[in-house]
Design a protein around this motif. Structure first.
Motif, PDB file in Angstrom:
ATOM      1  N   ALA A 186       0.994  -1.491   0.366  1.00 26.80           N
ATOM      2  CA  ALA A 186      -0.438  -0.068  -0.020  1.00 26.80           C
ATOM      3  C   ALA A 186       0.629   0.753   0.380  1.00 26.80           C
ATOM      4  CB  ALA A 186      -1.104   0.006   1.126  1.00 26.80           C
ATOM      5  N   GLN A 187       1.791   1.178   0.782  1.00 24.73           N
ATOM      6  CA  GLN A 187       3.115   2.356   0.784  1.00 24.73           C
ATOM      7  C   GLN A 187       3.831   3.047  -0.193  1.00 24.73           C
ATOM      8  OE1 GLN A 187       5.887   2.092   3.897  1.00 24.73           O
ATOM      9  NE2 GLN A 187       6.164   4.306   3.868  1.00 24.73           N
TER      10      GLN A 187
ATOM     11  N   ARG B  67       2.295   1.990  -3.328  1.00 30.43           N
ATOM     12  CA  ARG B  67       1.022   2.741  -4.632  1.00 30.43           C
ATOM     13  C   ARG B  67       0.939   3.826  -4.177  1.00 30.43           C
ATOM     14  NH1 ARG B  67      -3.979  -0.630  -4.135  1.00 30.43           N
ATOM     15  NH2 ARG B  67      -4.415   0.831  -2.113  1.00 30.43           N
ATOM     16  N   ASP B  68       0.956   4.285  -3.256  1.00 32.31           N
ATOM     17  CA  ASP B  68       0.929   5.527  -2.287  1.00 32.31           C
ATOM     18  C   ASP B  68       1.630   6.349  -3.009  1.00 32.31           C
ATOM     19  OD1 ASP B  68      -1.362   4.854  -1.159  1.00 32.31           O
ATOM     20  OD2 ASP B  68      -0.550   4.826   1.214  1.00 32.31           O
TER      21      ASP B  68
ATOM     22  N   ALA C 228       1.193   6.816  -7.040  1.00 31.74           N
ATOM     23  CA  ALA C 228      -0.176   7.126  -7.081  1.00 31.74           C
ATOM     24  C   ALA C 228       0.649   9.203  -7.580  1.00 31.74           C
ATOM     25  CB  ALA C 228      -0.833   7.849  -6.036  1.00 31.74           C
TER      26      ALA C 228
ATOM     27  N   SER D 197      -8.461  12.848  -2.929  1.00 26.92           N
ATOM     28  CA  SER D 197      -7.402  12.134  -3.691  1.00 26.92           C
ATOM     29  C   SER D 197      -6.697  10.409  -3.419  1.00 26.92           C
ATOM     30  CB  SER D 197      -6.325  12.453  -3.555  1.00 26.92           C
ATOM     31  OG  SER D 197      -5.648  12.417  -2.450  1.00 26.92           O
TER      32      SER D 197
ATOM     33  N   ALA E  64      -4.644   9.015  -2.923  1.00 26.31           N
ATOM     34  CA  ALA E  64      -3.459   8.555  -1.756  1.00 26.31           C
ATOM     35  C   ALA E  64      -4.717   8.859  -0.370  1.00 26.31           C
ATOM     36  CB  ALA E  64      -2.285   9.926  -1.339  1.00 26.31           C
TER      37      ALA E  64
ATOM     38  N   ASN F  41      -7.060   5.785  -0.280  1.00 28.10           N
ATOM     39  CA  ASN F  41      -5.921   4.537   0.004  1.00 28.10           C
ATOM     40  C   ASN F  41      -5.790   4.676   1.868  1.00 28.10           C
ATOM     41  OD1 ASN F  41      -5.711   3.319  -1.961  1.00 28.10           O
ATOM     42  ND2 ASN F  41      -4.058   4.185  -2.826  1.00 28.10           N
ATOM     43  N   ALA F  42      -5.848   5.579   2.268  1.00 30.45           N
ATOM     44  CA  ALA F  42      -5.084   6.129   3.324  1.00 30.45           C
ATOM     45  C   ALA F  42      -6.644   5.614   4.101  1.00 30.45           C
ATOM     46  CB  ALA F  42      -5.247   7.343   3.622  1.00 30.45           C
TER      47      ALA F  42
ATOM     48  N   ARG G 122      -7.191   1.418   4.729  1.00 27.83           N
ATOM     49  CA  ARG G 122      -5.830   1.003   5.725  1.00 27.83           C
ATOM     50  C   ARG G 122      -6.652   1.368   6.933  1.00 27.83           C
ATOM     51  NH1 ARG G 122      -1.542   3.820   2.551  1.00 27.83           N
ATOM     52  NH2 ARG G 122      -1.505   4.997   4.254  1.00 27.83           N
TER      53      ARG G 122
END
Length: 353
Positions: free
Chosen positions: A305-306, A308-309, A312, A324, A326, A329-330, A333
């Motif tokens: 995940a990190q 991919r961020d 991005a 956004s 990011a 995704n945050a 998570r």
């Protein structure tokens, strides 16, 4: 067996002689051309030189009768052979006597050097050699790596003479006819063990290539080969290059031997260590709860995940009013659910396996 000799000169009469002189390890310049130019006086090695200097000092003080007594009492002692006119160290001995006499008479350095030169010249002329005196001490010199030997190829030990002849003959034809010949031989004789050296993995392939290069240079010499050959007409220059190469190779051998000896000493010292003979210096205890402030270890899911961020697009690319990627995704998570594509799932499965 005679002791090793070092050579030095202090007076050079010919202006062109400097370019024709030779450097010998542990000494200054050696003047070579004995027919028309001066020759360096041979200086004894340190152990013999001490005896020569002391004897010359006593002879200069007490006269030639002292020398006669030494010749009578030490006639079987090889260390006093310098008293004989035919000995190579006799010229040095005579020059030291003259130098000590001039010093006792109160002469300056120039007068001492002149007297030493005249005495050495007279001693060498009596034996058929023209020389200048050498009262100077040896000077250190810096060795320079010689030019690589282009026509010298060292074959490994243990190679049969027939195999070496096949390699040399093939290399000669390869130098004359080029890569096409090598390719044809390799294709035709691929099953012949005598031509296995044509394979790049063979131990003699490097020797074959070196021989082919040397033969090619001999068959197609450079345009300035005439000028290079004319330089070798001066035999003293050829000898100088040979001596320089000898000194360089000797210094390399000594350096390699010193490095090998140092490595052997280190290996022996390492082998002498008793790795079971040790003492506990201190024990560190970790109390319960001491690591509560440390962050939790990241899982493979968090790392994916990190990454991919990081890949991005920046938040400025997001449409107005929409979060956004990011931020999405945050939030995912934080909720514990992450949307992953097939490639990321494969990575996780591979890491779990």
């Amino acid at each position: 067996m005679s002791a090793p000799m070092d050579v030095s000169t202090t007076v050079v009469k010919d202006a062109g002689l400097e370019a024709r002189s030779v450097n010998v390890e542990g000494g200054a310049r050696v003047e070579l051309e004995t027919q028309t130019h001066a020759v360096g006086v041979i200086t004894p090695p340190p152990d013999i030189r001490a005896i020569v200097d002391k004897t010359a000092q006593f002879v200069a003080r007490n006269g030639p009768e002292f020398e006669t007594r030494i010749l009578g009492s030490e006639k079987n002692n090889a260390k006093f052979n310098f008293l004989l006119p035919a000995d190579p160290y006799n010229a040095y001995y005579k020059s030291k006597i003259a130098a000590f006499k001039e010093e006792a008479a109160g002469g300056d350095a120039a007068a001492v050097a002149k007297k030493a030169e005249e005495a050495a010249k007279a001693a060498n002329e009596s034996s058929g050699t023209v020389a200048v005196a050498a009262a100077g001490s040896a000077v250190a010199k810096v060795l320079v790596a010689p030019k690589k030997a282009e026509f010298t190829v060292n074959a490994p030990d243990g190679v049969a003479s027939r195999d070496l002849d096949v390699i040399k003959l093939t290399a000669q034809f390869a130098a004359k006819h080029g890569e096409a010949f090598v390719a044809g031989i390799k294709k035709r004789e691929h099953a012949n063990p005598e031509f296995a050296f044509l394979k790049p993995t063979h131990s003699m392939h490097g020797v074959f290539n070196a021989l082919a290069d040397a033969y090619a240079k001999a068959l197609r010499p450079p345009k300035n080969v005439d000028a290079l050959l004319r330089k070798d007409e001066d035999k003293s220059a050829v000898l100088e290059r040979a001596l320089q190469r000898l000194e360089w190779e000797r210094s390399q051998d000594l350096a390699k031997k010193a490095a090998d000896d140092e490595a052997e000493k280190e290996r022996e010292a390492f082998a002498l260590i008793d790795w079971h003979d040790f003492a506990v210096v201190e024990t560190i205890d970790f109390e319960d709860g001491e690591d509560d402030e440390l962050p939790e270890p990241m899982t493979l899911r968090d790392i994916v995940a990190q990454l991919r961020d990081a890949e991005a697009p920046p938040p400025s690319d997001a449409a107005p009013g929409r979060p956004s990627a990011a931020a999405t995704n945050a939030d995912a998570r934080a909720g514990g659910d992450v949307e992953m594509d097939e490639e990321e799932k494969a990575m996780i499965d591979a890491g779990a396996a």
